[in-house]
Scaffold this motif. Sequence first.
Motif, PDB file in Angstrom:
ATOM      1  N   TRP A 177     -10.673  50.393 -24.612  1.00  0.00           N
ATOM      2  CA  TRP A 177      -9.852  49.830 -23.571  1.00  0.00           C
ATOM      3  C   TRP A 177     -10.550  49.947 -22.227  1.00  0.00           C
ATOM      4  CZ3 TRP A 177      -8.991  53.664 -20.130  1.00  0.00           C
ATOM      5  CH2 TRP A 177      -8.824  54.978 -20.580  1.00  0.00           C
ATOM      6  N   VAL A 178     -10.162  49.069 -21.344  1.00  0.00           N
ATOM      7  CA  VAL A 178     -10.583  49.101 -19.941  1.00  0.00           C
ATOM      8  C   VAL A 178      -9.309  48.951 -19.130  1.00  0.00           C
ATOM      9  CG1 VAL A 178     -11.929  47.977 -18.130  1.00  0.00           C
ATOM     10  CG2 VAL A 178     -12.817  48.067 -20.440  1.00  0.00           C
ATOM     11  N   THR A 179      -9.188  49.733 -18.073  1.00  0.00           N
ATOM     12  CA  THR A 179      -7.962  49.699 -17.288  1.00  0.00           C
ATOM     13  C   THR A 179      -8.263  49.665 -15.793  1.00  0.00           C
ATOM     14  OG1 THR A 179      -5.834  50.815 -16.928  1.00  0.00           O
ATOM     15  CG2 THR A 179      -7.751  52.219 -17.219  1.00  0.00           C
ATOM     16  N   PHE A 180      -7.316  49.109 -15.077  1.00  0.00           N
ATOM     17  CA  PHE A 180      -7.370  49.122 -13.619  1.00  0.00           C
ATOM     18  C   PHE A 180      -6.046  49.709 -13.156  1.00  0.00           C
ATOM     19  CE2 PHE A 180      -6.663  47.242  -9.434  1.00  0.00           C
ATOM     20  CZ  PHE A 180      -7.835  47.633  -8.812  1.00  0.00           C
ATOM     21  N   ASN A 181      -6.100  50.781 -12.362  1.00  0.00           N
ATOM     22  CA  ASN A 181      -4.863  51.422 -11.920  1.00  0.00           C
ATOM     23  C   ASN A 181      -5.016  51.952 -10.496  1.00  0.00           C
ATOM     24  OD1 ASN A 181      -6.110  54.072 -12.211  1.00  0.00           O
ATOM     25  ND2 ASN A 181      -5.879  53.760 -14.396  1.00  0.00           N
ATOM     26  N   SER A 182      -3.991  52.620 -10.035  1.00  0.00           N
ATOM     27  CA  SER A 182      -3.947  53.179  -8.674  1.00  0.00           C
ATOM     28  C   SER A 182      -4.210  52.120  -7.613  1.00  0.00           C
ATOM     29  CB  SER A 182      -4.949  54.335  -8.521  1.00  0.00           C
ATOM     30  OG  SER A 182      -4.675  55.349  -9.454  1.00  0.00           O
ATOM     31  N   TRP A 183      -3.786  50.894  -7.903  1.00  0.00           N
ATOM     32  CA  TRP A 183      -3.986  49.796  -6.955  1.00  0.00           C
ATOM     33  C   TRP A 183      -3.166  50.046  -5.705  1.00  0.00           C
ATOM     34  CZ3 TRP A 183      -0.837  44.826  -6.767  1.00  0.00           C
ATOM     35  CH2 TRP A 183      -1.348  43.957  -5.800  1.00  0.00           C
ATOM     36  N   ASN A 184      -3.822  49.978  -4.555  1.00  0.00           N
ATOM     37  CA  ASN A 184      -3.147  50.132  -3.280  1.00  0.00           C
ATOM     38  C   ASN A 184      -3.478  48.909  -2.430  1.00  0.00           C
ATOM     39  OD1 ASN A 184      -2.492  50.757  -0.570  1.00  0.00           O
ATOM     40  ND2 ASN A 184      -2.520  52.935  -1.074  1.00  0.00           N
ATOM     41  N   PRO A 185      -2.560  47.936  -2.362  1.00  0.00           N
ATOM     42  CA  PRO A 185      -2.847  46.718  -1.613  1.00  0.00           C
ATOM     43  C   PRO A 185      -3.055  46.954  -0.117  1.00  0.00           C
ATOM     44  CG  PRO A 185      -0.574  46.708  -2.389  1.00  0.00           C
ATOM     45  CD  PRO A 185      -1.235  47.908  -2.987  1.00  0.00           C
ATOM     46  N   ASP A 186      -2.430  47.995   0.438  1.00  0.00           N
ATOM     47  CA  ASP A 186      -2.629  48.300   1.858  1.00  0.00           C
ATOM     48  C   ASP A 186      -4.050  48.787   2.130  1.00  0.00           C
ATOM     49  OD1 ASP A 186       0.009  47.609   2.515  1.00  0.00           O
ATOM     50  OD2 ASP A 186       0.722  49.639   2.080  1.00  0.00           O
ATOM     51  N   PHE A 187      -4.566  49.615   1.230  1.00  0.00           N
ATOM     52  CA  PHE A 187      -5.918  50.145   1.384  1.00  0.00           C
ATOM     53  C   PHE A 187      -6.971  49.227   0.756  1.00  0.00           C
ATOM     54  CE2 PHE A 187      -4.322  54.822   1.404  1.00  0.00           C
ATOM     55  CZ  PHE A 187      -3.809  54.646   2.687  1.00  0.00           C
ATOM     56  N   ARG A 188      -6.494  48.215  -0.008  1.00  0.00           N
ATOM     57  CA  ARG A 188      -7.373  47.293  -0.747  1.00  0.00           C
ATOM     58  C   ARG A 188      -8.317  48.078  -1.660  1.00  0.00           C
ATOM     59  NH1 ARG A 188     -10.188  44.004   3.447  1.00  0.00           N
ATOM     60  NH2 ARG A 188     -11.237  43.119   1.649  1.00  0.00           N
ATOM     61  N   SER A 189      -7.708  48.979  -2.459  1.00  0.00           N
ATOM     62  CA  SER A 189      -8.499  49.823  -3.349  1.00  0.00           C
ATOM     63  C   SER A 189      -7.773  50.019  -4.678  1.00  0.00           C
ATOM     64  CB  SER A 189      -8.765  51.182  -2.706  1.00  0.00           C
ATOM     65  OG  SER A 189      -7.544  51.887  -2.538  1.00  0.00           O
ATOM     66  N   GLY A 190      -8.523  50.493  -5.661  1.00  0.00           N
ATOM     67  CA  GLY A 190      -7.965  50.797  -6.969  1.00  0.00           C
ATOM     68  C   GLY A 190      -8.988  51.569  -7.784  1.00  0.00           C
ATOM     69  N   SER A 191      -8.609  51.894  -9.021  1.00  0.00           N
ATOM     70  CA  SER A 191      -9.473  52.695  -9.894  1.00  0.00           C
ATOM     71  C   SER A 191      -9.731  51.988 -11.216  1.00  0.00           C
ATOM     72  CB  SER A 191      -8.825  54.047 -10.190  1.00  0.00           C
ATOM     73  OG  SER A 191      -8.706  54.800  -9.010  1.00  0.00           O
ATOM     74  N   LEU A 192     -10.955  52.128 -11.692  1.00  0.00           N
ATOM     75  CA  LEU A 192     -11.388  51.576 -12.965  1.00  0.00           C
ATOM     76  C   LEU A 192     -11.525  52.705 -13.972  1.00  0.00           C
ATOM     77  CD1 LEU A 192     -12.934  49.236 -14.617  1.00  0.00           C
ATOM     78  CD2 LEU A 192     -14.993  50.325 -13.712  1.00  0.00           C
ATOM     79  N   GLY A 193     -11.124  52.449 -15.207  1.00  0.00           N
ATOM     80  CA  GLY A 193     -11.328  53.416 -16.280  1.00  0.00           C
ATOM     81  C   GLY A 193     -11.650  52.683 -17.565  1.00  0.00           C
ATOM     82  N   PHE A 194     -12.352  53.353 -18.479  1.00  0.00           N
ATOM     83  CA  PHE A 194     -12.643  52.747 -19.777  1.00  0.00           C
ATOM     84  C   PHE A 194     -12.859  53.830 -20.822  1.00  0.00           C
ATOM     85  CE2 PHE A 194     -16.563  52.768 -17.261  1.00  0.00           C
ATOM     86  CZ  PHE A 194     -17.430  53.503 -18.069  1.00  0.00           C
ATOM     87  N   CYS A 195     -12.598  53.453 -22.063  1.00  0.00           N
ATOM     88  CA  CYS A 195     -12.784  54.363 -23.194  1.00  0.00           C
ATOM     89  C   CYS A 195     -13.039  53.513 -24.429  1.00  0.00           C
ATOM     90  CB  CYS A 195     -11.545  55.227 -23.379  1.00  0.00           C
ATOM     91  SG  CYS A 195     -11.715  56.429 -24.709  1.00  0.00           S
ATOM     92  N   PHE A 196     -14.124  53.774 -25.113  1.00  0.00           N
ATOM     93  CA  PHE A 196     -14.479  53.007 -26.304  1.00  0.00           C
ATOM     94  C   PHE A 196     -14.765  53.959 -27.451  1.00  0.00           C
ATOM     95  CE2 PHE A 196     -15.045  49.927 -23.027  1.00  0.00           C
ATOM     96  CZ  PHE A 196     -14.786  48.711 -23.634  1.00  0.00           C
ATOM     97  N   ALA A 197     -14.513  53.502 -28.671  1.00  0.00           N
ATOM     98  CA  ALA A 197     -14.787  54.295 -29.863  1.00  0.00           C
ATOM     99  C   ALA A 197     -16.289  54.538 -29.983  1.00  0.00           C
ATOM    100  CB  ALA A 197     -14.272  53.575 -31.108  1.00  0.00           C
TER     101      ALA A 197
END
Length: 104
Positions: A1-21
Amino acid sequence: WVTFNSWNPDFRSGSLGFCFAEAVWGRGYATEAARALLAWAFDALDLNRVQAEADTRNIGSARVLEKLGFRREGTLREDCIVAGVVSDSWVYGLLRREWDHDPD
């Protein structure tokens, strides 16, 4: 999986994460999927910064992030427990002006 989270539109930032077998490590799937997500995040969400973290023992994940243009910015000490073992994480950041969505 690949994910995008912690999106903050005011700061125009977010976090990327991934995990593969483990069976698919080294085949470029993480790089390809993360590159597509980053293109979407920078273009559609107009982000200025994306952050990611990698366990300091996971050199493969660190390589993926660096291949995508992320820069290592620091270390979070003992911030995670993986399989019962306390570990540090590296923090990476990628700024819009550093993003090369088409490296070829």
